[in-house]
Scaffold this motif. Structure first.
Motif, mmCIF file in Angstrom:
data_model
loop_
_atom_site.group_PDB
_atom_site.id
_atom_site.type_symbol
_atom_site.label_atom_id
_atom_site.label_comp_id
_atom_site.label_asym_id
_atom_site.label_seq_id
_atom_site.Cartn_x
_atom_site.Cartn_y
_atom_site.Cartn_z
ATOM 1 N N GLN A 97 -16.958 5.583 10.787
ATOM 2 C CA GLN A 97 -16.091 6.070 9.720
ATOM 3 C C GLN A 97 -14.626 5.754 10.031
ATOM 4 N N ALA A 98 -14.230 5.900 11.285
ATOM 5 C CA ALA A 98 -12.849 5.579 11.662
ATOM 6 C C ALA A 98 -12.558 4.102 11.410
ATOM 7 N N LEU A 99 -13.507 3.227 11.746
ATOM 8 C CA LEU A 99 -13.320 1.797 11.470
ATOM 9 C C LEU A 99 -13.243 1.524 9.972
ATOM 10 N N ARG A 100 -14.116 2.180 9.213
ATOM 11 C CA ARG A 100 -14.121 1.998 7.760
ATOM 12 C C ARG A 100 -12.794 2.467 7.157
ATOM 13 N N CYS A 101 -12.297 3.620 7.631
ATOM 14 C CA CYS A 101 -11.037 4.155 7.113
ATOM 15 C C CYS A 101 -9.862 3.257 7.489
ATOM 16 N N ALA A 102 -9.881 2.743 8.716
ATOM 17 C CA ALA A 102 -8.812 1.824 9.134
ATOM 18 C C ALA A 102 -8.872 0.560 8.289
ATOM 19 N N GLN B 12 -7.198 1.246 4.888
ATOM 20 C CA GLN B 12 -5.739 1.232 5.012
ATOM 21 C C GLN B 12 -5.216 -0.202 5.141
ATOM 22 N N GLU B 13 -5.852 -0.965 5.981
ATOM 23 C CA GLU B 13 -5.409 -2.342 6.222
ATOM 24 C C GLU B 13 -5.509 -3.180 4.948
ATOM 25 N N ARG B 14 -6.645 -3.069 4.247
ATOM 26 C CA ARG B 14 -6.814 -3.851 3.019
ATOM 27 C C ARG B 14 -5.874 -3.392 1.920
ATOM 28 N N ALA B 15 -5.570 -2.089 1.859
ATOM 29 C CA ALA B 15 -4.614 -1.585 0.864
ATOM 30 C C ALA B 15 -3.217 -2.139 1.149
ATOM 31 N N GLU B 16 -2.821 -2.176 2.413
ATOM 32 C CA GLU B 16 -1.508 -2.734 2.774
ATOM 33 C C GLU B 16 -1.436 -4.226 2.440
ATOM 34 N N ARG B 17 -2.531 -4.938 2.689
ATOM 35 C CA ARG B 17 -2.569 -6.363 2.362
ATOM 36 C C ARG B 17 -2.475 -6.579 0.850
ATOM 37 N N ALA B 18 -3.161 -5.719 0.072
ATOM 38 C CA ALA B 18 -3.091 -5.825 -1.387
ATOM 39 C C ALA B 18 -1.681 -5.525 -1.875
ATOM 40 N N ASP B 19 -0.991 -4.543 -1.262
ATOM 41 C CA ASP B 19 0.405 -4.256 -1.617
ATOM 42 C C ASP B 19 1.295 -5.453 -1.301
ATOM 43 N N ALA B 20 1.075 -6.072 -0.150
ATOM 44 C CA ALA B 20 1.870 -7.247 0.221
ATOM 45 C C ALA B 20 1.614 -8.392 -0.759
ATOM 46 N N ASP B 21 0.347 -8.566 -1.171
ATOM 47 C CA ASP B 21 0.032 -9.612 -2.151
ATOM 48 C C ASP B 21 0.691 -9.308 -3.493
ATOM 49 N N ALA B 22 0.732 -8.032 -3.877
ATOM 50 C CA ALA B 22 1.360 -7.652 -5.143
ATOM 51 C C ALA B 22 2.865 -7.889 -5.095
ATOM 52 N N ARG B 23 3.509 -7.672 -3.939
ATOM 53 C CA ARG B 23 4.948 -7.907 -3.808
ATOM 54 C C ARG B 23 5.285 -9.386 -3.874
ATOM 55 N N MET B 24 4.343 -10.224 -3.507
ATOM 56 C CA MET B 24 4.587 -11.667 -3.563
ATOM 57 C C MET B 24 4.770 -12.134 -5.005
ATOM 58 N N HIS B 25 4.089 -11.466 -5.918
ATOM 59 C CA HIS B 25 4.195 -11.838 -7.324
ATOM 60 C C HIS B 25 5.378 -11.073 -7.912
ATOM 61 N N LEU B 26 6.483 -11.765 -8.153
ATOM 62 C CA LEU B 26 7.707 -11.115 -8.614
ATOM 63 C C LEU B 26 7.588 -10.671 -10.053
ATOM 64 N N ARG B 27 6.957 -11.461 -10.855
ATOM 65 C CA ARG B 27 6.837 -11.088 -12.260
ATOM 66 C C ARG B 27 5.651 -10.162 -12.435
ATOM 67 N N ARG B 28 5.693 -9.505 -13.515
ATOM 68 C CA ARG B 28 4.601 -8.613 -13.877
ATOM 69 C C ARG B 28 3.535 -9.469 -14.533
ATOM 70 N N ASN B 29 2.578 -9.890 -13.786
ATOM 71 C CA ASN B 29 1.508 -10.695 -14.363
ATOM 72 C C ASN B 29 0.151 -10.135 -13.935
ATOM 73 N N ARG B 30 -0.859 -10.830 -14.357
ATOM 74 C CA ARG B 30 -2.226 -10.351 -14.109
ATOM 75 C C ARG B 30 -2.540 -10.254 -12.625
ATOM 76 N N TYR B 31 -2.096 -11.170 -11.802
ATOM 77 C CA TYR B 31 -2.398 -11.149 -10.369
ATOM 78 C C TYR B 31 -1.766 -9.942 -9.680
ATOM 79 N N LYS B 32 -0.526 -9.658 -10.082
ATOM 80 C CA LYS B 32 0.166 -8.518 -9.484
ATOM 81 C C LYS B 32 -0.575 -7.232 -9.829
ATOM 82 N N ARG C 294 -4.591 0.580 -5.020
ATOM 83 C CA ARG C 294 -4.777 1.979 -5.460
ATOM 84 C C ARG C 294 -6.226 2.418 -5.238
ATOM 85 N N THR C 295 -7.176 1.552 -5.554
ATOM 86 C CA THR C 295 -8.597 1.867 -5.366
ATOM 87 C C THR C 295 -8.908 2.098 -3.888
ATOM 88 N N LEU C 296 -8.356 1.240 -3.034
ATOM 89 C CA LEU C 296 -8.601 1.405 -1.588
ATOM 90 C C LEU C 296 -7.965 2.691 -1.064
#
Length: 167
Positions: A117-122, A125-145, A153-155
């Motif tokens: 469970q600790a590995l799953r929870c970590a 967190q890691e995948r949510a941070e990566r998704a946030d970083a990917d969303a910040r890469m897209h400057l415009r408000r588009n479908r990818y962001k 949010r789901t993670l």
């Protein structure tokens, strides 16, 4: 008839064996003979009783107890009780050991589940941070962001429901 007769050379050896057997039988008879011992119950002035092999100092309050060897039937019954109690103790000890093994395996399984469970929870967190970083890469408000933000949010929701709320 010749087999029953012994030669003179065998006689000293047979006598030696005979003497050894006689000595052994005598020792066994002496050791196994019933011993009777007097046991004295002495009562002190405060009423406390004590048992001893020597007569009491206070003669008027002396009670002599006669110790005797148990009868063969009593000895057999005692041996039967001892065997029964030994089997009972052995059974209890084996059940206790089985319970210990079960408890150890249960603790090990619980520990492995906590680690998983600790590995799953970590990972959440890691995948949510990566998704946030990917969303910040897209400057415009588009479908990818929006997709990356939704995934983050789901993670985080999974992390909260499975990891944070479980603690």
């Amino acid at each position: 008839m010749a087999s029953l007769m012994t030669s003179s050379a065998d006689a000293p050896m047979n006598r030696g064996k005979l003497h050894a057997l006689a000595a052994l039988a005598t020792v066994l008879a002496i050791v196994s003979s019933p011993c009777s011992a007097a046991v004295f119950k002495c009562v002190a002035g405060n009423g406390q009783a004590s048992y001893q092999a020597l007569p009491c100092e206070n003669e008027e309050r002396r009670v002599e107890l006669h110790a005797r060897d148990p009868a063969p039937g009593e000895q057999a019954a005692a041996r039967t009780r001892v065997r029964k109690e030994q089997r009972f103790v052995t059974e209890i000890e084996s059940e206790r050991e089985a319970a210990r093994r079960s408890a150890r395996s249960e603790l090990k399984r619980n520990d492995e589940e906590r680690q998983a469970q600790a590995l799953r929870c970590a990972g959440y967190q890691e995948r949510a941070e990566r998704a946030d970083a990917d969303a910040r890469m897209h400057l415009r408000r588009n479908r990818y962001k929006r997709d990356h933000e939704l995934r983050a949010r789901t993670l985080r929701d999974r992390y909260f429901s499975e990891c944070f709320a479980a603690d």
